[in-house]
Enzyme design. Structure first.
Site, PDB file in Angstrom:
ATOM      1  N   ASN A   1       6.635  -5.795  -8.714  1.00  0.00           N
ATOM      2  CA  ASN A   1       5.407  -6.377  -8.165  1.00  0.00           C
ATOM      3  C   ASN A   1       5.216  -7.745  -8.792  1.00  0.00           C
ATOM      4  OD1 ASN A   1       4.228  -3.888  -6.704  1.00  0.00           O
ATOM      5  ND2 ASN A   1       4.841  -3.142  -8.710  1.00  0.00           N
TER       6      ASN A   1
ATOM      7  N   ARG B   1       5.480  -6.554 -12.821  1.00  0.00           N
ATOM      8  CA  ARG B   1       5.545  -5.130 -13.192  1.00  0.00           C
ATOM      9  C   ARG B   1       6.664  -4.477 -12.392  1.00  0.00           C
ATOM     10  NH1 ARG B   1       1.208  -2.291 -10.812  1.00  0.00           N
ATOM     11  NH2 ARG B   1       2.709  -1.108  -9.591  1.00  0.00           N
TER      12      ARG B   1
ATOM     13  N   SER C   1       0.827  -1.188   0.000  1.00  0.00           N
ATOM     14  CA  SER C   1       0.000   0.000   0.000  1.00  0.00           C
ATOM     15  C   SER C   1       0.866   1.244   0.000  1.00  0.00           C
ATOM     16  CB  SER C   1      -0.887  -0.004   1.236  1.00  0.00           C
ATOM     17  OG  SER C   1      -1.498   1.242   1.362  1.00  0.00           O
TER      18      SER C   1
ATOM     19  N   GLY D   1      -1.737  -5.788 -10.739  1.00  0.00           N
ATOM     20  CA  GLY D   1      -3.191  -5.751 -10.928  1.00  0.00           C
ATOM     21  C   GLY D   1      -3.612  -6.160 -12.329  1.00  0.00           C
TER      22      GLY D   1
HETATM   23  N1  ATP Z   1      12.693   7.327  -4.005  1.00  0.00           N
HETATM   24  C1  ATP Z   1      11.605   7.883  -4.539  1.00  0.00           C
HETATM   25  N2  ATP Z   1      11.680   9.079  -5.166  1.00  0.00           N
HETATM   26  C2  ATP Z   1      10.591   9.653  -5.708  1.00  0.00           C
HETATM   27  N3  ATP Z   1       9.371   9.120  -5.698  1.00  0.00           N
HETATM   28  C3  ATP Z   1       9.225   7.932  -5.091  1.00  0.00           C
HETATM   29  C4  ATP Z   1      10.323   7.255  -4.481  1.00  0.00           C
HETATM   30  N4  ATP Z   1       9.863   6.105  -3.947  1.00  0.00           N
HETATM   31  C5  ATP Z   1       8.547   6.059  -4.203  1.00  0.00           C
HETATM   32  N5  ATP Z   1       8.143   7.143  -4.892  1.00  0.00           N
HETATM   33  C6  ATP Z   1       6.790   7.410  -5.384  1.00  0.00           C
HETATM   34  O1  ATP Z   1       5.861   6.634  -4.658  1.00  0.00           O
HETATM   35  C7  ATP Z   1       5.232   5.668  -5.522  1.00  0.00           C
HETATM   36  C8  ATP Z   1       5.060   4.340  -4.791  1.00  0.00           C
HETATM   37  O2  ATP Z   1       6.336   3.846  -4.446  1.00  0.00           O
HETATM   38  P1  ATP Z   1       6.660   2.282  -4.505  1.00  0.00           P
HETATM   39  O3  ATP Z   1       6.395   1.778  -5.864  1.00  0.00           O
HETATM   40  O4  ATP Z   1       8.011   2.080  -3.957  1.00  0.00           O
HETATM   41  O5  ATP Z   1       5.618   1.752  -3.418  1.00  0.00           O
HETATM   42  P2  ATP Z   1       4.327   0.808  -3.425  1.00  0.00           P
HETATM   43  O6  ATP Z   1       3.608   1.030  -2.157  1.00  0.00           O
HETATM   44  O7  ATP Z   1       4.781  -0.542  -3.667  1.00  0.00           O
HETATM   45  O8  ATP Z   1       3.458   1.318  -4.541  1.00  0.00           O
HETATM   46  P3  ATP Z   1       2.495   0.502  -5.489  1.00  0.00           P
HETATM   47  O9  ATP Z   1       2.242  -0.852  -4.894  1.00  0.00           O
HETATM   48  O10 ATP Z   1       1.306   1.395  -5.543  1.00  0.00           O
HETATM   49  O11 ATP Z   1       3.254   0.431  -6.768  1.00  0.00           O
HETATM   50  C9  ATP Z   1       6.140   5.565  -6.724  1.00  0.00           C
HETATM   51  O12 ATP Z   1       5.447   5.141  -7.871  1.00  0.00           O
HETATM   52  C10 ATP Z   1       6.677   6.972  -6.839  1.00  0.00           C
HETATM   53  O13 ATP Z   1       5.745   7.807  -7.471  1.00  0.00           O
HETATM   54 MG    MG Z   2       5.096   0.703  -6.827  1.00  0.00          MG
END
Ligand code: ATP
Ligand code: MG
Length: 316
Positions: free
Chosen positions: A277, A260, A150, A281
Site C-alpha cells: 500500500n 505498508r 477495498s 492509513g
Molecule cells: N491469497 C490469499 N490467501 C489467504 N488470504 C488472503 C489472500 N489474499 C487476501 N487474503 C486476505 O484478505 C485480506 C485483504 O487482501 P489484500 O491485502 O490483498 O486486499 P486489500 O483489499 O488491498 O486489503 P486492504 O487494503 O484492506 O489491505 C488479506 O489481509 C488476507 O487476510
Molecule cells: Mg491488504
C-alpha cells in the site's frame, strides 16, 4: 517552518479514512511548527495548489487518485514536492497484478495467480479456462479486483459454483480480476519508513479474527471483527525474515518514504507477499502509526520524517 498542503478526502471509497488521516497529520504538522493547510481534493485542486504554492504536499489520500499515481502526477507537473512514493511506484502498487509480476520477477514469494480483463471473458471466452485455473490454484481460491482499495471486492470461492459470482463482484471494482491461490495461515503487515535514506522495517503486526471460526472467511474481514497485535508473536528469526521480505518488496516496487506491505504467513512457516500500500492509513487505529510507536517513533516524529524526505527530495 514550511507551508504544507495536506491533501485528503476526495471521492475514493476510502474518503472517510483519508479525512481522519488528514486531520491527524494537520495536528501533528501544527505541533511541529509548520503551517498546515487542509485541502479536500476536488475539481479546484490545481487552482488551490497554484494559489497556495506550498513548500510540500502531504498526501493523506487512500485509494483511487491518491494511491494510483494520479495526484502524484499532478504534483510533479506543478513542481510541488510531495510525501511518499512517486508516480511509477504508486502505479505498481495500485495494480495488484502488476505488483505480483514484479514480485515474482524479483524472486519474492507471492501466491500463485492468474489475471484476466473483463474483455477476455466477454470476447475471448476466458470463462472456459476457469476449470484449468481452478485445477492449478485449487480450492478455496481467492478472487479479487486488480485495483486495491477495498477488501469488499475480495471473495473466497470454496468450489467451482462460487467462482462466477465472485468474478462478477470483482468486476464491479475494476476491469481486471485476479484469481489467487489461497494461503492458509496468519495475516501479517509490515510497515516501512525510511531512515537515513534506507527503508526501515517496523515490527510485524498481526491481524487476528475476533471470536469467529477461522474458516468463516468473510467474517474475518468485517470491520470491528479484527484485533491487531504488535509486535506479532513470532520467533525472532521468523520476524526478521518477514521484515526482510517486506523491504525487498518495497525496493522491488520502487517505493519511497513509507509504505505498508501485507503478507500471509502460511501454516508451514512460509511467508508470501500479497500486496503493498503506497499510502497506508495514518489514523489512530492504523497499523503504520502503531508499529512506529512500538519502536519509539511517535506520530509527530513519523510525520516529520515523512515530510523531511519530501522536502529533501525537493532540494536534491
Ligand atoms: N491469497 C490469499 N490467501 C489467504 N488470504 C488472503 C489472500 N489474499 C487476501 N487474503 C486476505 O484478505 C485480506 C485483504 O487482501 P489484500 O491485502 O490483498 O486486499 P486489500 O483489499 O488491498 O486489503 P486492504 O487494503 O484492506 O489491505 C488479506 O489481509 C488476507 O487476510
Ligand atoms: Mg491488504
Amino acid at each position: 517552518m514550511s507551508t504544507v498542503a495536506v491533501l485528503q478526502g476526495g471521492r475514493s471509497l476510502e474518503r472517510q479514512v483519508s479525512l481522519k488521516s488528514g486531520a491527524r497529520v494537520e495536528d501533528a504538522l501544527q505541533r511541529l511548527g509548520h503551517r498546515a493547510v487542509a485541502i479536500d481534493i476536488g475539481s479546484d485542486l490545481v487552482a488551490r495548489l497554484t494559489e497556495l504554492a506550498p513548500d510540500a504536499a502531504f498526501v493523506a489520500l487512500h485509494g483511487r487518485d491518491g494511491e494510483d499515481g494520479t495526484i502524484q502526477e499532478l504534483l510533479e507537473v506543478l513542481g510541488i514536492p510531495y510525501t511518499g512514493s512517486g508516480v511509477a511506484a504508486c502505479i505498481r502498487c495500485w495494480d495488484k497484478v502488476l505488483t505480483k509480476h514484479l514480485l515474482r520477477d524479483a524472486g519474492i514469494p507471492t501466491p500463485d495467480f492468474h489475471a484476466f480483463s473483463e474483455t477476455a471473458f466477454r470476447e475471448l471466452g476466458a470463462a472456459q479456462a476457469l476449470p484449468a485455473i481452478e485445477q492449478q490454484l485449487a480450492f478455496p481460491l481467492v478472487v479479487k479486483p486488480a485495483a486495491q482499495g477495498s477488501a469488499l471486492g475480495i471473495k473466497f470461492a470454496r468450489g467451482a459454483g462460487d467462482v462466477p459470482a465472485a468474478i462478477v463482484s470483482a468486476f464491479s471494482y475494476d476491469r481486471k480480476v485476479l484469481l489467487e491461490r489461497y494461503v492458509p495461515g496468519r495475516d501479517l503487515a509490515v510497515s516501512i519508513v525510511e531512515q537515513d535514506g534506507e527503508p526501515l522495517a517496523l515490527p510485524v503486526v498481526e491481524a487476528l479474527p475476533e471470536g469467529r471460526d477461522f474458516y468463516d472467511f468473510e467474517a474475518r474481514y468485517e470491520i470491528g471483527r479484527t484485533r491487531f497485535v504488535c509486535p506479532a508473536e513470532l520467533p525472532e528469526e521468523a520476524a526478521a525474515r518477514i521484515q526482510e521480505l517486506a523491504v525487498a518488496a518495497y525496493r522491488a516496487l520502487g517505493c519511497a518514504g513509507f509504505a505498508r506491505v501485507d503478507l500471509m504467513l502460511r501454516d508451514d512457516g512460509e511467508p508470501f507477499v500479497l500486496e503493498a500500500n503506497s499510502v497506508p492509513g495514518l489514523t489512530e487505529t492504523s497499523l503504520l502509526p502503531q508499529a512506529a510507536d512500538a519502536v519509539g517513533i511517535d506520530f509527530d516524529e513519523l510525520v516529520e520524517r515523512i515530510l523531511s524526505i519530501a522536502l529533501a527530495r525537493a532540494t536534491a
